[in-house]
Scaffold this motif. Sequence first.
Motif, PDB file in Angstrom:
ATOM      1  N   TRP A 165     151.635 151.654  55.047  1.00  0.00           N
ATOM      2  CA  TRP A 165     150.149 151.794  54.450  1.00  0.00           C
ATOM      3  C   TRP A 165     150.299 151.945  52.887  1.00  0.00           C
ATOM      4  O   TRP A 165     149.349 151.353  52.304  1.00  0.00           O
ATOM      5  CB  TRP A 165     149.467 153.163  55.082  1.00  0.00           C
ATOM      6  CG  TRP A 165     148.313 153.634  54.467  1.00  0.00           C
ATOM      7  CD1 TRP A 165     148.085 154.736  53.557  1.00  0.00           C
ATOM      8  CD2 TRP A 165     147.070 153.234  54.687  1.00  0.00           C
ATOM      9  NE1 TRP A 165     146.915 154.754  53.395  1.00  0.00           N
ATOM     10  CE2 TRP A 165     146.286 153.881  53.921  1.00  0.00           C
ATOM     11  CE3 TRP A 165     146.627 151.993  55.544  1.00  0.00           C
ATOM     12  CZ2 TRP A 165     144.731 153.561  54.006  1.00  0.00           C
ATOM     13  CZ3 TRP A 165     145.238 151.744  55.537  1.00  0.00           C
ATOM     14  CH2 TRP A 165     144.436 152.516  54.739  1.00  0.00           C
ATOM     15  N   LEU A 166     151.074 152.832  52.424  1.00  0.00           N
ATOM     16  CA  LEU A 166     151.513 153.006  51.011  1.00  0.00           C
ATOM     17  C   LEU A 166     151.730 151.461  50.447  1.00  0.00           C
ATOM     18  O   LEU A 166     151.222 151.320  49.177  1.00  0.00           O
ATOM     19  CB  LEU A 166     152.267 153.956  50.651  1.00  0.00           C
ATOM     20  CG  LEU A 166     151.845 155.422  51.132  1.00  0.00           C
ATOM     21  CD1 LEU A 166     153.200 156.332  50.728  1.00  0.00           C
ATOM     22  CD2 LEU A 166     150.691 155.912  50.183  1.00  0.00           C
TER      23      LEU A 166
ATOM     24  N   ARG B 174     155.603 158.118  62.278  1.00  0.00           N
ATOM     25  CA  ARG B 174     154.291 158.586  61.108  1.00  0.00           C
ATOM     26  C   ARG B 174     155.157 158.208  59.712  1.00  0.00           C
ATOM     27  O   ARG B 174     153.984 157.481  59.014  1.00  0.00           O
ATOM     28  CB  ARG B 174     154.142 160.076  61.152  1.00  0.00           C
ATOM     29  CG  ARG B 174     153.319 160.495  62.231  1.00  0.00           C
ATOM     30  CD  ARG B 174     153.030 161.876  62.111  1.00  0.00           C
ATOM     31  NE  ARG B 174     152.231 162.427  63.365  1.00  0.00           N
ATOM     32  CZ  ARG B 174     151.741 163.418  63.510  1.00  0.00           C
ATOM     33  NH1 ARG B 174     151.656 164.400  62.641  1.00  0.00           N
ATOM     34  NH2 ARG B 174     151.045 163.791  64.744  1.00  0.00           N
TER      35      ARG B 174
ATOM     36  N   THR C 279     144.552 158.619  63.371  1.00  0.00           N
ATOM     37  CA  THR C 279     145.380 159.402  64.020  1.00  0.00           C
ATOM     38  C   THR C 279     145.146 158.964  65.630  1.00  0.00           C
ATOM     39  O   THR C 279     144.160 158.657  65.719  1.00  0.00           O
ATOM     40  CB  THR C 279     145.190 160.975  63.775  1.00  0.00           C
ATOM     41  OG1 THR C 279     144.038 161.009  64.228  1.00  0.00           O
ATOM     42  CG2 THR C 279     145.357 161.119  62.213  1.00  0.00           C
TER      43      THR C 279
ATOM     44  N   ASP D  70     143.739 159.502  50.539  1.00  0.00           N
ATOM     45  CA  ASP D  70     143.350 158.828  51.871  1.00  0.00           C
ATOM     46  C   ASP D  70     144.073 158.972  53.287  1.00  0.00           C
ATOM     47  O   ASP D  70     143.601 158.523  54.270  1.00  0.00           O
ATOM     48  CB  ASP D  70     142.974 157.237  51.570  1.00  0.00           C
ATOM     49  CG  ASP D  70     141.960 157.265  50.635  1.00  0.00           C
ATOM     50  OD1 ASP D  70     141.066 157.981  50.359  1.00  0.00           O
ATOM     51  OD2 ASP D  70     141.776 155.984  50.145  1.00  0.00           O
ATOM     52  N   LEU D  71     145.122 159.450  53.072  1.00  0.00           N
ATOM     53  CA  LEU D  71     146.091 159.704  54.352  1.00  0.00           C
ATOM     54  C   LEU D  71     145.888 161.018  54.933  1.00  0.00           C
ATOM     55  O   LEU D  71     145.596 161.930  54.222  1.00  0.00           O
ATOM     56  CB  LEU D  71     147.545 159.577  53.738  1.00  0.00           C
ATOM     57  CG  LEU D  71     148.470 158.333  53.660  1.00  0.00           C
ATOM     58  CD1 LEU D  71     149.646 158.729  53.165  1.00  0.00           C
ATOM     59  CD2 LEU D  71     148.674 157.745  55.071  1.00  0.00           C
TER      60      LEU D  71
ATOM     61  N   LEU E  98     147.068 158.647  48.415  1.00  0.00           N
ATOM     62  CA  LEU E  98     147.859 159.771  49.272  1.00  0.00           C
ATOM     63  C   LEU E  98     146.383 160.438  49.824  1.00  0.00           C
ATOM     64  O   LEU E  98     146.307 161.137  50.809  1.00  0.00           O
ATOM     65  CB  LEU E  98     148.594 160.560  48.477  1.00  0.00           C
ATOM     66  CG  LEU E  98     149.928 160.067  48.146  1.00  0.00           C
ATOM     67  CD1 LEU E  98     150.595 161.151  47.195  1.00  0.00           C
ATOM     68  CD2 LEU E  98     150.741 160.313  49.401  1.00  0.00           C
TER      69      LEU E  98
ATOM     70  N   SER F 196     141.569 155.331  55.761  1.00  0.00           N
ATOM     71  CA  SER F 196     142.944 155.909  55.837  1.00  0.00           C
ATOM     72  C   SER F 196     143.445 155.392  57.327  1.00  0.00           C
ATOM     73  O   SER F 196     142.788 154.966  58.034  1.00  0.00           O
ATOM     74  CB  SER F 196     142.739 157.464  55.749  1.00  0.00           C
ATOM     75  OG  SER F 196     142.059 157.986  57.129  1.00  0.00           O
ATOM     76  N   ILE F 197     144.814 155.913  57.690  1.00  0.00           N
ATOM     77  CA  ILE F 197     145.277 155.666  58.909  1.00  0.00           C
ATOM     78  C   ILE F 197     144.702 156.388  59.975  1.00  0.00           C
ATOM     79  O   ILE F 197     144.407 157.697  59.697  1.00  0.00           O
ATOM     80  CB  ILE F 197     146.817 156.120  58.731  1.00  0.00           C
ATOM     81  CG1 ILE F 197     147.370 155.146  57.615  1.00  0.00           C
ATOM     82  CG2 ILE F 197     147.453 155.971  60.234  1.00  0.00           C
ATOM     83  CD1 ILE F 197     148.933 155.408  57.758  1.00  0.00           C
TER      84      ILE F 197
ATOM     85  N   PHE G  45     150.055 162.425  58.071  1.00  0.00           N
ATOM     86  CA  PHE G  45     150.982 161.556  57.652  1.00  0.00           C
ATOM     87  C   PHE G  45     151.301 161.708  55.929  1.00  0.00           C
ATOM     88  O   PHE G  45     152.254 161.378  55.429  1.00  0.00           O
ATOM     89  CB  PHE G  45     150.178 160.116  57.548  1.00  0.00           C
ATOM     90  CG  PHE G  45     150.005 159.774  58.963  1.00  0.00           C
ATOM     91  CD1 PHE G  45     150.804 158.760  59.548  1.00  0.00           C
ATOM     92  CD2 PHE G  45     148.842 159.947  59.679  1.00  0.00           C
ATOM     93  CE1 PHE G  45     150.526 158.234  60.655  1.00  0.00           C
ATOM     94  CE2 PHE G  45     148.625 159.487  60.992  1.00  0.00           C
ATOM     95  CZ  PHE G  45     149.753 158.619  61.319  1.00  0.00           C
ATOM     96  N   ARG G  46     150.507 162.591  55.469  1.00  0.00           N
ATOM     97  CA  ARG G  46     150.791 162.870  53.785  1.00  0.00           C
ATOM     98  C   ARG G  46     151.976 163.616  53.895  1.00  0.00           C
ATOM     99  O   ARG G  46     152.865 163.513  52.947  1.00  0.00           O
ATOM    100  CB  ARG G  46     149.377 163.351  53.526  1.00  0.00           C
ATOM    101  CG  ARG G  46     149.629 163.273  51.853  1.00  0.00           C
ATOM    102  CD  ARG G  46     148.052 164.016  51.233  1.00  0.00           C
ATOM    103  NE  ARG G  46     146.937 163.834  52.311  1.00  0.00           N
ATOM    104  CZ  ARG G  46     146.064 164.613  52.012  1.00  0.00           C
ATOM    105  NH1 ARG G  46     145.931 165.799  51.413  1.00  0.00           N
ATOM    106  NH2 ARG G  46     145.114 164.525  52.992  1.00  0.00           N
TER     107      ARG G  46
ATOM    108  N   ALA H  21     153.097 155.402  57.283  1.00  0.00           N
ATOM    109  CA  ALA H  21     152.657 155.711  56.372  1.00  0.00           C
ATOM    110  C   ALA H  21     153.396 155.002  55.208  1.00  0.00           C
ATOM    111  O   ALA H  21     152.653 154.648  54.343  1.00  0.00           O
ATOM    112  CB  ALA H  21     153.118 157.203  55.958  1.00  0.00           C
TER     113      ALA H  21
END
Lengths: 271, 180
Positions: free
Chosen positions: B153-154, B146, B174, B110-111, B108, B171-172, B115-116, B150
């Motif tokens: 990604w997770l 998003r 933007t 790293d997001l 999280l 991280s993702i 997104f987090r 996300a």
Amino acid sequence: VTDLPLSTQSADSNPCAAARRVLDLARDEDRAGGPVVEAREHARTCPACRVMVERQERWDERLGAAMRDVSVPVDLRDRLLDSLARASAEDLVTRQSIAPVEVRRTRRGWLRISLATTAGLLAIAASVWFAMRWAQPRIPLEDLLQQIVSDEIEAETLAEFEGEPPPLPGTMSTRSIAGAPRRFPFGDAAVYFFQLPRRRGGPVAGRLLVIPARSLSNLPAGTSFLADPAIYPGGGYCATVWVEGEFAYVCIVKGGENELQRLHAPRPLAI
Amino acid sequence: MDSRARKLADLVEQHYALLYRYAYRLTGSDADAEDLTQQTFLTAHRKFEQLRDEGCARSWLFTILRNAYLRQLRSPICVFSPSLDELPGAAIPEVDANFDTEQLQNVLRDLPEEFRSPIILFYFQEFSYKEIAEHMQLPLGTVMSRLARAKSWLRRRLATPEYAAAHSGDSITTPEDRSS
């Protein structure tokens, strides 16, 4: 979700991928939505998608549970309530500090208050005194004349005028009126006693009264000695009155108008 | 206790735990989460007049907390990482994929915040998509996009430890990152 997922479906040539993408974000609340229903129907009939969707749901459940698995400090609630109570108390103090507060007074403070109160009272007393003074009922000129004439006032019976005496008239010969003025009993009025020697018939004796014009009523219009004669004959006396500036002048002589006329000439007067 | 204080106390009772969890997931730190939660209620105390509809109190509090967090963020994590399009296919991991709370928090972290926040609120299961969109002040479609990115990604980071290790700190990106 209804307005999002299967908007991608048309662009997605693979119905399985489209259905999985839709269902990835679908929630129970979205069951009514067309794209979700469509995707669920696809998953029901597609074994591969069904497996994937079930796996996805289990993953979401697990991840959601992990995401929510945060231990909350046991005393956090109490500490938050305490901080709010403190903030409320500070607000109260701030409000009270803005409002006038009762201060414990020191001796100096009391002294200041006493002085201020005394000064205030003195100011009020002075105001009242001035108001009363200015509101003093005016004395009718006739009453004044009657009083002066009837009283056998002698110079020795009156106190000398203290301070700045009222000015002598500018329109009457006063070269010999050099004696000290006397204070008349009823207020700020000065009286000069004079005698004018005569070759025949004895001296002309009289008094010149100088009084603030505001103290009298029924004053004549004359503004100089015998120019617009206002003659007030009496028993053995004769008077004339005029006003110069803020003062009224009353000149009384023993005898009649002839004696008054003798004062017109610039002859030396003897006190 | 006056009416305002009583209402604030009620808000504490109802929402402090969820706010704290949100703050913890945003910051990854007990102390920071506590500070943020306390700051949220103190701000609510100061600006209580702004809460016109008490039915919106929860969203209001979460918005206060997020704003406070964003103010504290000196520089959001925006290091380069592959975009969603560059990620391998979003394979659904086996449910028994192992990860613990610390790993989840690291991922999280790293997001990027944009997104987090939605993904945290999504998994809290307390907010509708519409509420998340309002909270983020974004269109619904943007929030859904998003969330999809996300989630993918997770999954990738948590289900494939090798991938996570290789991309630790990624991280993702933007749209702003990519445009710059």
